[in-house]
Every structure is written in structure tokens, then in C-alpha cells.
Design an enzyme around this catalytic site. Sequence first.
Site, PDB file in Angstrom:
ATOM      1  N   ARG A 108      -6.876  22.852  -5.470  1.00 18.96           N
ATOM      2  CA  ARG A 108      -6.781  21.549  -6.143  1.00 18.96           C
ATOM      3  C   ARG A 108      -7.938  21.318  -7.099  1.00 18.96           C
ATOM      4  O   ARG A 108      -7.760  20.776  -8.190  1.00 18.96           O
ATOM      5  CB  ARG A 108      -6.797  20.430  -5.102  1.00 18.96           C
ATOM      6  CG  ARG A 108      -5.511  20.288  -4.406  1.00 18.96           C
ATOM      7  CD  ARG A 108      -5.676  19.388  -3.204  1.00 18.96           C
ATOM      8  NE  ARG A 108      -4.400  19.259  -2.561  1.00 18.96           N
ATOM      9  CZ  ARG A 108      -3.543  18.271  -2.750  1.00 18.96           C
ATOM     10  NH1 ARG A 108      -3.851  17.276  -3.534  1.00 18.96           N
ATOM     11  NH2 ARG A 108      -2.391  18.251  -2.145  1.00 18.96           N
ATOM     12  N   TYR A 217      -1.598  30.209   2.881  1.00 18.30           N
ATOM     13  CA  TYR A 217      -1.350  31.015   1.683  1.00 18.30           C
ATOM     14  C   TYR A 217      -2.675  31.291   0.986  1.00 18.30           C
ATOM     15  O   TYR A 217      -3.634  30.535   1.150  1.00 18.30           O
ATOM     16  CB  TYR A 217      -0.366  30.327   0.727  1.00 18.30           C
ATOM     17  CG  TYR A 217      -0.638  28.866   0.433  1.00 18.30           C
ATOM     18  CD1 TYR A 217      -1.577  28.464  -0.507  1.00 18.30           C
ATOM     19  CD2 TYR A 217       0.081  27.864   1.105  1.00 18.30           C
ATOM     20  CE1 TYR A 217      -1.795  27.118  -0.784  1.00 18.30           C
ATOM     21  CE2 TYR A 217      -0.135  26.515   0.837  1.00 18.30           C
ATOM     22  CZ  TYR A 217      -1.072  26.155  -0.106  1.00 18.30           C
ATOM     23  OH  TYR A 217      -1.292  24.822  -0.372  1.00 18.30           O
ATOM     24  N   ASP A 294       1.876   9.211  -6.757  1.00 15.08           N
ATOM     25  CA  ASP A 294       1.951   8.644  -5.408  1.00 15.08           C
ATOM     26  C   ASP A 294       2.000   7.117  -5.421  1.00 15.08           C
ATOM     27  O   ASP A 294       2.498   6.508  -4.477  1.00 15.08           O
ATOM     28  CB  ASP A 294       0.743   9.094  -4.573  1.00 15.08           C
ATOM     29  CG  ASP A 294       0.932  10.472  -3.968  1.00 15.08           C
ATOM     30  OD1 ASP A 294       1.943  11.135  -4.303  1.00 15.08           O
ATOM     31  OD2 ASP A 294       0.078  10.904  -3.165  1.00 15.08           O
TER      32      ASP A 294
HETATM   33  C1  FAD Z   1      -1.462  17.662   3.352  1.00 10.94           C
HETATM   34  C2  FAD Z   1      -0.897  17.507   1.975  1.00 10.94           C
HETATM   35  C3  FAD Z   1      -0.391  18.627   1.325  1.00 10.94           C
HETATM   36  C4  FAD Z   1       0.154  18.493   0.052  1.00 10.94           C
HETATM   37  N1  FAD Z   1       0.656  19.622  -0.564  1.00 10.94           N
HETATM   38  C5  FAD Z   1       1.188  19.505  -1.796  1.00 10.94           C
HETATM   39  C6  FAD Z   1       1.666  20.669  -2.467  1.00 10.94           C
HETATM   40  O1  FAD Z   1       1.577  21.793  -1.963  1.00 10.94           O
HETATM   41  N2  FAD Z   1       2.207  20.512  -3.715  1.00 10.94           N
HETATM   42  C7  FAD Z   1       2.317  19.287  -4.313  1.00 10.94           C
HETATM   43  O2  FAD Z   1       2.817  19.200  -5.447  1.00 10.94           O
HETATM   44  N3  FAD Z   1       1.847  18.174  -3.692  1.00 10.94           N
HETATM   45  C8  FAD Z   1       1.286  18.250  -2.461  1.00 10.94           C
HETATM   46  N4  FAD Z   1       0.802  17.135  -1.845  1.00 10.94           N
HETATM   47  C9  FAD Z   1       0.934  15.820  -2.511  1.00 10.94           C
HETATM   48  C10 FAD Z   1      -0.157  15.590  -3.539  1.00 10.94           C
HETATM   49  O3  FAD Z   1      -1.422  15.790  -2.971  1.00 10.94           O
HETATM   50  C11 FAD Z   1      -0.067  14.170  -4.084  1.00 10.94           C
HETATM   51  O4  FAD Z   1       1.259  13.836  -4.369  1.00 10.94           O
HETATM   52  C12 FAD Z   1      -0.886  14.055  -5.380  1.00 10.94           C
HETATM   53  O5  FAD Z   1      -2.215  14.425  -5.162  1.00 10.94           O
HETATM   54  C13 FAD Z   1      -0.813  12.622  -5.917  1.00 10.94           C
HETATM   55  O6  FAD Z   1      -1.612  12.508  -7.073  1.00 10.94           O
HETATM   56  P1  FAD Z   1      -1.908  11.102  -7.710  1.00 10.94           P
HETATM   57  O7  FAD Z   1      -2.742  11.373  -8.914  1.00 10.94           O
HETATM   58  O8  FAD Z   1      -0.647  10.334  -7.868  1.00 10.94           O
HETATM   59  O9  FAD Z   1      -2.759  10.307  -6.611  1.00 10.94           O
HETATM   60  P2  FAD Z   1      -4.223  10.605  -6.045  1.00 10.94           P
HETATM   61  O10 FAD Z   1      -4.494  12.050  -5.997  1.00 10.94           O
HETATM   62  O11 FAD Z   1      -4.320   9.835  -4.777  1.00 10.94           O
HETATM   63  O12 FAD Z   1      -5.208   9.967  -7.124  1.00 10.94           O
HETATM   64  C14 FAD Z   1      -5.407   8.585  -7.225  1.00 10.94           C
HETATM   65  C15 FAD Z   1      -6.775   8.357  -7.871  1.00 10.94           C
HETATM   66  O13 FAD Z   1      -6.901   6.964  -8.169  1.00 10.94           O
HETATM   67  C16 FAD Z   1      -8.227   6.564  -7.856  1.00 10.94           C
HETATM   68  N5  FAD Z   1      -8.173   5.118  -7.625  1.00 10.94           N
HETATM   69  C17 FAD Z   1      -7.542   4.460  -6.618  1.00 10.94           C
HETATM   70  N6  FAD Z   1      -7.706   3.137  -6.727  1.00 10.94           N
HETATM   71  C18 FAD Z   1      -8.467   2.932  -7.849  1.00 10.94           C
HETATM   72  C19 FAD Z   1      -8.978   1.756  -8.471  1.00 10.94           C
HETATM   73  N7  FAD Z   1      -8.742   0.536  -7.974  1.00 10.94           N
HETATM   74  N8  FAD Z   1      -9.707   1.894  -9.597  1.00 10.94           N
HETATM   75  C20 FAD Z   1      -9.971   3.136 -10.124  1.00 10.94           C
HETATM   76  N9  FAD Z   1      -9.529   4.280  -9.546  1.00 10.94           N
HETATM   77  C21 FAD Z   1      -8.766   4.183  -8.424  1.00 10.94           C
HETATM   78  C22 FAD Z   1      -8.552   7.370  -6.605  1.00 10.94           C
HETATM   79  O14 FAD Z   1      -9.943   7.440  -6.378  1.00 10.94           O
HETATM   80  C23 FAD Z   1      -7.937   8.724  -6.950  1.00 10.94           C
HETATM   81  O15 FAD Z   1      -8.825   9.559  -7.638  1.00 10.94           O
HETATM   82  C24 FAD Z   1       0.223  17.230  -0.572  1.00 10.94           C
HETATM   83  C25 FAD Z   1      -0.309  16.111   0.068  1.00 10.94           C
HETATM   84  C26 FAD Z   1      -0.879  16.249   1.321  1.00 10.94           C
HETATM   85  C27 FAD Z   1      -1.457  15.040   1.992  1.00 10.94           C
END
Ligand code: FAD
Length: 389
Positions: A108, A217, A294
Site C-alpha cells: 500500500r 502473497y 469507502d
Molecule cells: C484487511 C483489509 C484488506 C483489504 N484488502 C484490499 C485489497 O486487497 N484490494 C483492495 O482493492 N482493497 C482492499 N481493502 C479495502 C481498501 O483498503 C479500502 O477500500 C481503501 O483503502 C479505501 O480508500 P479511501 O481512500 O476511500 O479511504 P481511506 O484509505 O480510509 O482514506 C481516507 C483518508 O481521509 C482522511 N480523513 C478522514 N477524515 C478526514 C477529515 N475530517 N479531514 C481530512 N482528512 C480526513 C484519513 O486520514 C485518510 O487518510 C482492504 C481493506 C482491509 C481493511
Amino acid sequence: MPTDDPIIVIGGGIGGMSTALALAKTGRSVHLVEQAAEFGEVGAGLQVGPNVMRMFDRLGVLDAVTEIAFFPENLILRDAMDGSEVYRLPLDAAFRERFSYPYATIHRADLHAVLTEACRAQPQVRLQTGCKIVSVEQTPDRVHAHTDEGQVLTGTALIGADGVWSGVRGIVLGDGEPRITGHVAYRAVLPMTEVPEHLRSNSVVLWAGPDLHMAHYPLRRGELFNMGAIFHSHRFQRGANVFGDTEELHEHFSGVCEQVDTLLGKIDEWRMWVQRDRDPVDRWSFGRITLLGDAAHPTLQYLAQGAGMAIEDAWTLAERLAQSPDVPTAFHEYEQRRVVRTGRVTLMSRLYGELYHASGVARSVRREMLDGWPVEAARESFSWIYNGI
Ligand SMILES: Cc1cc2nc3c(=O)[nH]c(=O)nc-3n(C[C@H](O)[C@H](O)[C@H](O)COP(=O)(O)OP(=O)(O)OC[C@H]3O[C@@H](n4cnc5c(N)ncnc54)[C@H](O)[C@@H]3O)c2cc1C
């Protein structure tokens, strides 16, 4: 340089960074804010299907990703209790030909660094850390985001890419906390040299057991070994990237076969994530504010597509904005193009979780269903995901 009327992206995770990059590629000015003091990602692996590799290609980062990824040879399902192989899907030339791109695994932090670097190379992207947004509001032609230090950021549109606990979602949708699933994930990464040779594998291997599974993996060209141990537990309701209780993990995995037991024993310190998701909703755009990744559609990880969906969201959103300069129209079109696909991932992920965690007769049904399943049919069963957008 950014104009004084940028699109504000809240959250610098994989979803937010991909969005900033996709928007910049279509000529938009972006101001991305992240609450953490530094940009980065957790020390764990990510599986990336061909649909996501296609997105990397469009975002112009495919070569950089390929450089640091690993390309597994198979997806293998094994029974965690007796160690037997249940199914094997080769990720071979036929797979690549069918879906135009390979299946990869990537650290990641490596992926996040590639995206951040690509954003930094775009003059119209402003990246800001240490900036927490506490409220957002909109007028017919502007959005305002208020920081916890009393500053107000103004832009033409706002994208909440702020993760499963999205504050932006709370404000615009107000549909409560994400669902408690009772599943927890423990994760660890170790150098490949520390893995006993007879337990190394160039495949994604998932060891399925009752109410649990363990997957592993290689990462980073094969230099690292990623492990994830998932089980059902209601002990914690919230927690991300916190120290896990190794004793509880071993209790749940007592009775697994020797290979799984040995691999789990290699890790002294696990990081834990309490899993939440949401029932899919059919709307997450409101005027000039929308959600992504998410924040819009948190999913269990059993199809390994959560980050992939966030990256597809990013591309779709930028493309819609390029087509329809009217922001509310573009956001509505983006959302409508994503609702069913991301909803399907969320619902099918729950189903795959049941398949992996089957016990008793369901475990025998799993074996019978998969026994002798032609590879072509198995490959095709994933075409709705891997063909991509
Ligand atoms: C165990 C596990 C395994 C996974 N394996 C996979 C996989 O193999 N392949 C895959 O595609 N996905 C996988 N996922 C899913 C994936 O990790 C998430 O779907 C993805 O990281 C979501 O990204 P995002 O940017 O939407 O949210 P996030 O990664 O949660 O990023 C949100 C960001 O917003 C910031 N933030 C929050 N609130 C505020 C605020 N008020 N002001 C400013 N900043 C803020 C946070 O600090 C964070 O940096 C897995 C998840 C888990 C838990």
C-alpha cells in the site's frame, strides 16, 4: 498553479490521491487536504485486479506500479483445517488475454507513493497535510470546508474521500455509523527471507476455515511476504491499524493445519482492523458535494476490491466532470454510474466471506461446488469485476 476556485478533495488515502490525479489529468485545479501530519499508507498489501490495472494505465502510472508490484501465478483456495487444495485459478497468459491486464499485488505504501508523486508532478494540484475538516456547506455556486483551526477553504465542488468513518457523509447523508460486521482483520508483512522455504508461494493463497481465513502473497517484486488473518469476533467495535491481541488470534486459529499454524507463529506483532461496511445506498451526491471510495460504499475485503472501486470512482468522476461542466449534473451522473457496480461488490463480498468462512455441511458444499469447476468458467465468473469500466 491551482486557481482560487479549486475542487476540494477531503482525504489523502488511495481514493483521494487517485481523484486528485484524475481531475488534474482533465485540467482541473485540486486542493487535497489530509488530516494526518504526513501522507502515507499502512504497512500492508493490496490485491489489484485487471480492472484496477486498467485504471493505472489511464492515470499514467502503470509503469511505475509495474516496477514495484508482484505478479502472482495463481489464486489458490485451500482448506485451513486439513490443508488440502480446494481450487486453483491460474493468473496466466489466458487470464491476461481475457482481461487485457494482469493481476498484481502491491504494498500500500508503494502504491500511495506512486500516486502522491504523480500528483506532485501536476502543477494544478495542491496537497496539504495536517488539515482536518470539521464541517462543510454549499451555496448554489460554491462550497466551503471549515478546518478544526477555524480556516475556511472555498472551492467550486467538494469530494469526501474521507474513508469508512466519513464526516462528509455524516453531514450530507446523515445515515449513522457503518454496520458492525463482527469480522476483524489482523495484518503483518515480513521479509521473504524469514518465511520457511517450504511455505513460500508465488500465488495468492487463501486458507479457508470455520469463521476464519488466512491469506498470504508476495509483495514488492517478491521481496516481502504479506499475511492477513481474518476471524469473527465481537470483542471490539472500532479500531484501525491498532495492535492486535495475538492470544485471541491464536485461540481462534487453534486446530488449523500445520502450515497455517507455522506461518501465524512467524508474527509476534499484528496490526488489527475492525471491519465495518454499509448496505449500498442509491444516492451520495448532493449538489456540489459528493462522496468517493469507502466514504460512499465501504465494503468487506473478501473480493479485494475496496481500493479498486475507489480508483474506478476517481476516474469516472473526473470523466463525468470533463463531459458535463455543470458540477451537480456531473456528480449525479458519476454516482449513478457507480451505484450498482459498487453495490454489487459490497453484497458479493459478504457472500464470498460466507464461502470462505463456511463450516459443517457448508464446508462440504463449498468443496463439491468447486471440485472440477472448469478454469474457463471460474475465470468468467469474475468477468463482471475484472473487465472493468
Ligand atoms: C484487511 C483489509 C484488506 C483489504 N484488502 C484490499 C485489497 O486487497 N484490494 C483492495 O482493492 N482493497 C482492499 N481493502 C479495502 C481498501 O483498503 C479500502 O477500500 C481503501 O483503502 C479505501 O480508500 P479511501 O481512500 O476511500 O479511504 P481511506 O484509505 O480510509 O482514506 C481516507 C483518508 O481521509 C482522511 N480523513 C478522514 N477524515 C478526514 C477529515 N475530517 N479531514 C481530512 N482528512 C480526513 C484519513 O486520514 C485518510 O487518510 C482492504 C481493506 C482491509 C481493511
